[in-house]
Design a protein around this motif. Structure first.
Motif, mmCIF file in Angstrom:
data_model
loop_
_atom_site.group_PDB
_atom_site.id
_atom_site.type_symbol
_atom_site.label_atom_id
_atom_site.label_comp_id
_atom_site.label_asym_id
_atom_site.label_seq_id
_atom_site.Cartn_x
_atom_site.Cartn_y
_atom_site.Cartn_z
ATOM 1 N N SER A 56 0.767 -1.028 -0.010
ATOM 2 C CA SER A 56 -0.069 -0.122 0.107
ATOM 3 C C SER A 56 0.787 1.172 0.004
ATOM 4 O O SER A 56 1.930 1.195 0.759
ATOM 5 C CB SER A 56 -0.759 0.031 1.390
ATOM 6 N N LEU A 57 0.439 2.223 -0.711
ATOM 7 C CA LEU A 57 1.335 3.401 -1.045
ATOM 8 C C LEU A 57 1.286 4.243 0.481
ATOM 9 O O LEU A 57 1.730 5.089 0.717
ATOM 10 C CB LEU A 57 0.792 4.488 -1.962
ATOM 11 N N PHE A 58 0.134 4.051 1.190
ATOM 12 C CA PHE A 58 -0.200 4.567 2.415
ATOM 13 C C PHE A 58 0.767 4.309 3.663
ATOM 14 O O PHE A 58 0.808 4.933 4.879
ATOM 15 C CB PHE A 58 -1.419 4.652 2.863
ATOM 16 N N THR A 59 1.451 2.946 3.562
ATOM 17 C CA THR A 59 2.384 2.837 4.753
ATOM 18 C C THR A 59 3.688 3.470 4.523
ATOM 19 O O THR A 59 4.494 3.378 5.678
ATOM 20 C CB THR A 59 2.497 1.161 4.394
ATOM 21 N N GLY A 60 4.084 4.071 3.518
ATOM 22 C CA GLY A 60 5.110 4.788 3.491
ATOM 23 C C GLY A 60 6.533 3.867 3.273
ATOM 24 O O GLY A 60 7.674 4.232 3.241
ATOM 25 N N LEU A 61 6.155 2.568 3.166
ATOM 26 C CA LEU A 61 7.232 1.634 2.965
ATOM 27 C C LEU A 61 7.398 1.371 1.568
ATOM 28 O O LEU A 61 6.191 1.059 0.736
ATOM 29 C CB LEU A 61 7.027 0.249 3.798
ATOM 30 N N LEU A 62 8.513 1.427 1.007
ATOM 31 C CA LEU A 62 8.682 1.280 -0.587
ATOM 32 C C LEU A 62 9.688 -0.107 -0.971
ATOM 33 O O LEU A 62 10.524 -0.410 -0.435
ATOM 34 C CB LEU A 62 9.663 2.522 -1.049
ATOM 35 N N LEU A 63 8.818 -0.846 -1.536
ATOM 36 C CA LEU A 63 9.400 -1.936 -2.300
ATOM 37 C C LEU A 63 9.974 -1.696 -3.744
ATOM 38 O O LEU A 63 9.246 -1.067 -4.507
ATOM 39 C CB LEU A 63 8.553 -3.173 -2.452
ATOM 40 N N LYS A 64 11.065 -2.142 -4.243
ATOM 41 C CA LYS A 64 11.509 -1.719 -5.462
ATOM 42 C C LYS A 64 12.028 -3.128 -6.214
ATOM 43 O O LYS A 64 12.277 -4.180 -5.763
ATOM 44 C CB LYS A 64 12.712 -0.995 -5.311
ATOM 45 N N LEU A 65 11.604 -2.896 -7.613
ATOM 46 C CA LEU A 65 12.093 -3.931 -8.605
ATOM 47 C C LEU A 65 13.266 -3.173 -9.235
ATOM 48 O O LEU A 65 12.976 -2.563 -10.345
ATOM 49 C CB LEU A 65 11.055 -4.527 -9.460
ATOM 50 N N GLU A 66 14.545 -3.301 -9.149
ATOM 51 C CA GLU A 66 15.424 -2.525 -9.591
ATOM 52 C C GLU A 66 16.448 -3.534 -10.130
ATOM 53 O O GLU A 66 16.806 -3.647 -11.030
ATOM 54 C CB GLU A 66 15.930 -1.450 -8.841
ATOM 55 N N LYS A 67 17.322 -3.972 -9.145
ATOM 56 C CA LYS A 67 18.344 -5.105 -9.306
ATOM 57 C C LYS A 67 17.883 -6.204 -8.426
ATOM 58 O O LYS A 67 18.462 -6.320 -7.406
ATOM 59 C CB LYS A 67 19.861 -4.590 -8.878
ATOM 60 N N PRO A 68 17.269 -7.162 -8.708
ATOM 61 C CA PRO A 68 16.928 -7.627 -10.176
ATOM 62 C C PRO A 68 15.901 -6.573 -10.427
ATOM 63 O O PRO A 68 15.179 -6.261 -9.874
ATOM 64 C CB PRO A 68 16.576 -8.885 -10.128
ATOM 65 N N ASP A 69 15.584 -6.881 -11.898
ATOM 66 C CA ASP A 69 14.495 -6.164 -12.573
ATOM 67 C C ASP A 69 13.454 -6.917 -12.761
ATOM 68 O O ASP A 69 13.563 -8.079 -12.359
ATOM 69 C CB ASP A 69 14.728 -5.016 -13.762
ATOM 70 N N LEU A 70 12.177 -6.440 -13.261
ATOM 71 C CA LEU A 70 11.102 -7.436 -13.476
ATOM 72 C C LEU A 70 11.240 -8.536 -14.384
ATOM 73 O O LEU A 70 10.991 -9.684 -14.183
ATOM 74 C CB LEU A 70 9.861 -6.463 -14.041
ATOM 75 N N LYS A 71 12.197 -8.373 -15.327
ATOM 76 C CA LYS A 71 12.579 -9.353 -16.398
ATOM 77 C C LYS A 71 13.299 -10.620 -15.612
ATOM 78 O O LYS A 71 13.080 -11.758 -15.919
ATOM 79 C CB LYS A 71 13.377 -8.795 -17.394
ATOM 80 N N ILE A 72 14.099 -10.183 -14.800
ATOM 81 C CA ILE A 72 14.989 -11.303 -13.992
ATOM 82 C C ILE A 72 13.913 -12.003 -13.173
ATOM 83 O O ILE A 72 13.968 -13.031 -12.926
ATOM 84 C CB ILE A 72 16.250 -10.635 -13.403
ATOM 85 N N LEU A 73 13.329 -11.237 -12.591
ATOM 86 C CA LEU A 73 12.206 -11.824 -11.264
ATOM 87 C C LEU A 73 11.319 -12.757 -11.916
ATOM 88 O O LEU A 73 11.110 -13.910 -11.258
ATOM 89 C CB LEU A 73 11.543 -10.590 -10.891
ATOM 90 N N VAL A 74 10.882 -12.615 -13.223
ATOM 91 C CA VAL A 74 9.912 -13.546 -13.733
ATOM 92 C C VAL A 74 10.432 -14.630 -14.739
ATOM 93 O O VAL A 74 9.764 -15.308 -14.929
ATOM 94 C CB VAL A 74 8.549 -12.679 -14.265
ATOM 95 N N GLN A 75 11.641 -14.648 -14.970
ATOM 96 C CA GLN A 75 12.096 -15.278 -16.149
ATOM 97 C C GLN A 75 12.033 -17.050 -15.857
ATOM 98 O O GLN A 75 11.968 -17.452 -16.797
ATOM 99 C CB GLN A 75 13.525 -14.929 -16.440
ATOM 100 N N ASN A 76 11.985 -17.335 -14.649
ATOM 101 C CA ASN A 76 11.994 -18.734 -14.259
ATOM 102 C C ASN A 76 10.610 -19.130 -13.915
ATOM 103 O O ASN A 76 10.380 -20.172 -13.482
ATOM 104 C CB ASN A 76 12.902 -18.990 -13.419
ATOM 105 N N LEU A 77 9.619 -18.032 -13.762
ATOM 106 C CA LEU A 77 8.360 -18.332 -12.987
ATOM 107 C C LEU A 77 7.382 -18.742 -13.943
ATOM 108 O O LEU A 77 6.143 -18.081 -14.206
ATOM 109 C CB LEU A 77 7.801 -16.959 -12.451
ATOM 110 N N THR A 78 7.513 -19.725 -15.285
ATOM 111 C CA THR A 78 6.828 -20.041 -16.233
ATOM 112 C C THR A 78 5.418 -20.469 -15.878
ATOM 113 O O THR A 78 4.671 -20.379 -16.670
ATOM 114 C CB THR A 78 7.528 -20.981 -17.146
ATOM 115 N N GLY A 79 5.156 -21.051 -14.581
ATOM 116 C CA GLY A 79 3.886 -21.682 -14.338
ATOM 117 C C GLY A 79 3.225 -20.697 -13.466
ATOM 118 O O GLY A 79 1.987 -20.729 -13.139
ATOM 119 N N LEU A 80 3.564 -19.070 -13.328
ATOM 120 C CA LEU A 80 2.819 -18.362 -12.817
ATOM 121 C C LEU A 80 1.175 -17.889 -13.566
ATOM 122 O O LEU A 80 1.425 -17.593 -14.498
ATOM 123 C CB LEU A 80 3.597 -16.972 -12.400
ATOM 124 N N LYS A 81 0.341 -17.770 -12.538
ATOM 125 C CA LYS A 81 -0.876 -17.575 -13.167
ATOM 126 C C LYS A 81 -1.605 -16.278 -12.548
ATOM 127 O O LYS A 81 -2.292 -15.460 -13.460
ATOM 128 C CB LYS A 81 -2.099 -18.436 -12.939
#
Length: 225
Positions: free
Chosen positions: A158-183
């Motif tokens: 939630s944007l209201f919590t003030g806590l920030l999660l980042k997808l930088e290193k790894p980026d989104l491409k690296i994160l999902v590259q092995n998750l082929t079964g993800l629905k």
């Protein structure tokens, strides 16, 4: 002859009943190492307000504890502590990451105020992982990409919590590259450094089975290009 048949019937009934009871007894018996790991996890956190954790007692079979699911061998395969008012830090040494048989893990809507632990990647049997609004911050670790059995992944924040999660290193491409079964993939509120073209191509090429995608537009680093 009739007496023999009746005796044979009751003998078989006894055998079936005996083995049914024996099977139930085995399937309901939590393995001792699993119980120790769960108690270690509980004791590392502030769980005084948790309805489920408050009732975890070493004198009871851990497979009967709230939020716990076991398989027939007494191994913990499910842990659901959604919205339990649990706080504290989960680091890489936490006993949670030694529950190697976990298939479903839900820690959503708690306040684990800590950097996102990299050792979630050790739980390679997970098919369901929900860490939405759990209190983690910082970079999402590359270890998530090792969870190749994932069907549902929810990292929303939630944007209201003030806590920030980042997808930088790894980026989104690296994160999902092995998750082929993800629905199902939920990334609301996460800062994604990739531009719109990059992340859309990453999703379409790596996730052929994707059915549900939820991404807050404002969380994407750049929609241009």
């Amino acid at each position: 002859m009739r007496i023999w048949l009746v005796s044979w019937f009751f003998f078989n009934l006894y055998i079936v009943t005996f083995f049914s009871i024996a099977t139930l007894s085995v399937s309901g018996q939590c393995q001792s190492d699993q119980q120790e790991l769960l108690l270690g996890f509980k004791n590392s956190l502030n769980s005084s307000l948790s309805e489920k954790l408050g009732k975890w007692n070493q004198d009871r079979d851990c497979c009967s504890w709230g939020g716990i699911t076991c398989d027939a061998s007494g191994r913990v395969i499910g842990l659901d502590l959604n919205n339990q008012s649990i706080s504290g830090e989960i680091n890489n040494s936490n006993s949670l990451f030694r529950l190697q048989h976990l298939q479903q893990l839900n820690l959503a809507y708690n306040t684990f105020i800590s950097e996102f632990p990299s050792w979630f990647g050790n739980l390679t049997n997970l098919s369901y992982l929900n860490l939405s609004n759990a209190g983690f911050s910082g970079r999402i670790p590359v270890g998530i990409s090792y969870l190749t059995k994932l069907v549902t992944l929810d990292l929303s924040s939630s944007l209201f919590t003030g806590l920030l999660l980042k997808l930088e290193k790894p980026d989104l491409k690296i994160l999902v590259q092995n998750l082929t079964g993800l629905k199902n993939l939920y990334l609301d509120g996460i800062h994604i450094s990739s531009n719109g073209k990059e992340w859309s191509q990453a999703l379409s090429s790596s996730l052929p089975n994707l059915q549900v995608l939820s991404v807050t537009v404002s969380a994407i680093g750049s929609l241009g290009h």
